[in-house]
Design an enzyme around this catalytic site. Structure first.
Site, mmCIF file in Angstrom:
data_model
loop_
_atom_site.group_PDB
_atom_site.id
_atom_site.type_symbol
_atom_site.label_atom_id
_atom_site.label_comp_id
_atom_site.label_asym_id
_atom_site.label_seq_id
_atom_site.Cartn_x
_atom_site.Cartn_y
_atom_site.Cartn_z
ATOM 1 N N TYR A 221 0.848 -1.308 0.044
ATOM 2 C CA TYR A 221 0.214 -0.112 0.094
ATOM 3 C C TYR A 221 0.755 1.250 0.018
ATOM 4 C CZ TYR A 221 -3.142 -3.631 1.776
ATOM 5 O OH TYR A 221 -3.929 -4.703 1.876
ATOM 6 N N ASP A 239 -3.720 -8.356 2.296
ATOM 7 C CA ASP A 239 -3.617 -8.712 3.577
ATOM 8 C C ASP A 239 -3.555 -7.562 4.439
ATOM 9 O OD1 ASP A 239 -3.208 -10.907 5.595
ATOM 10 O OD2 ASP A 239 -1.518 -10.267 5.730
ATOM 11 N N GLU A 240 -4.227 -7.399 5.525
ATOM 12 C CA GLU A 240 -4.416 -5.975 6.261
ATOM 13 C C GLU A 240 -5.311 -5.029 5.333
ATOM 14 O OE1 GLU A 240 -3.892 -6.182 9.265
ATOM 15 O OE2 GLU A 240 -2.490 -7.900 9.177
ATOM 16 N N GLU A 241 -5.873 -4.051 6.266
ATOM 17 C CA GLU A 241 -6.657 -3.120 5.669
ATOM 18 C C GLU A 241 -6.127 -2.115 4.629
ATOM 19 O OE1 GLU A 241 -10.097 0.269 7.198
ATOM 20 O OE2 GLU A 241 -8.871 -1.260 8.653
ATOM 21 N N THR A 264 -8.112 -9.843 4.194
ATOM 22 C CA THR A 264 -8.001 -10.453 5.353
ATOM 23 C C THR A 264 -7.193 -9.406 6.454
ATOM 24 O OG1 THR A 264 -5.664 -11.466 4.633
ATOM 25 C CG2 THR A 264 -7.651 -12.890 4.487
#
Length: 285
Positions: A221, A239-241, A264
């Site tokens: 990100y 994976d992770e927001e 997730t």
């Protein structure tokens, strides 16, 4: 812990594939005593040691094939791999993929979110869907992204979950993987390493059951939205927001392929814009 899915539906493609099983020969060696081995000629001792080492490598590289079994399975080292019936939320998440293009596994820490994302990603990359699979299926090789919060966490968590540890102890002596990740080592193809980042993979080919090659690329990100622009993808695992603008870009990337997006994560930041995508009607009075 819960599995959430927006109301957006996906077209469900059907495929028939076979689950390849690696037969175990460990029981053949259980009754052999060290004293018996010592009686063998040196050449045969060396051959036995080589066989045992190969067996250990083989059994340590079958994570994907061993997970979510029909029944509890006690491993040679004493570990227990529990039957999938003990993981109803994980199985519900997989099954929801047949209906929803967007899914969120929103749960507490240390409950198997990353393993769940890595498992489904591997199923799509290889086409080795287990006999009990009721989720989304693709009929051939896929192009995929696996993404994390930063370059370091993508390498240390997402990449590690799929590919395992980086090592030079390979058949050709070049940098590769020990084969203890979710993707079986013998199905890994050409690896492109990311420049300027130690041991981080840019993308890797994965052999598909049809004979072709899938490709999974790794992104973070912190690369910002621009890094997520470009060509279409069959699937994206986040994976992770992620920030909402990146999530929106991922929707565009999967729009023309009948593709899917999986998140997730643990909602540590509370009810964010991204979390609300998986809470229909939240805030409506």
């Amino acid at each position: 812990m819960g599995v959430a899915a927006p109301h957006r539906l996906a077209a469900g493609a059907k495929a028939v594939t076979l689950m390849n099983a690696i037969p175990s020969v460990a029981e053949l060696l259980q009754d052999i005593e060290a004293a018996d081995i010592a009686l063998l000629p040196r050449e045969r001792q060396e051959r036995f040691a080589s066989l045992l080492a190969a067996l250990n490598r083989r059994t340590s590289r079958r994570q994907f094939l061993d997970l979510f079994p029909d029944n509890d399975n006690v491993q040679q080292d004493g570990r227990i791999i529990y039957a999938r019936a003990r993981y109803p939320k994980h199985i519900e998440f997989f099954k929801a993929g047949a209906t929803y293009r967007e899914r969120g596994f929103i749960a507490a820490n240390r409950v198997g979110k990353t393993i769940t994302g890595a498992y489904e990603t591997t199923a799509h990359l290889t086409g080795l869907y287990p006999h009990w699979w009721e989720g989304k299926r693709f009929t051939g090789p896929v192009t995929w992204w696996a993404c994390g919060k930063s370059n370091e966490t993508t390498r240390d968590i997402v990449q590690h979950a799929l590919l395992g540890d980086v090592t030079f102890d390979t058949d050709d002596g070049r940098k590769g993987f020990a084969g203890k990740g979710m993707i079986p080592a013998h199905l890994m193809g050409r690896t492109i390493w990311r420049r300027g980042s130690d041991d981080a993979v840019d993308n890797i080919l994965v052999k598909h059951v049809t004979g072709g090659w899938s490709r999974v690329g790794f992104k973070s990100y912190e690369q910002k939205r621009g890094a997520f622009e470009g060509t279409a993808r069959h699937g994206i695992w986040l994976d992770e927001e992620c920030p909402l603008d990146i999530y929106g870009e991922c929707l565009i990337r999967t729009a023309t392929t009948g593709g899917i997006i999986m998140l997730t994560f643990t909602p540590l930041a509370g009810i964010t814009d991204t979390v609300q995508q998986f809470m229909p009607g939240f805030g409506d009075d």
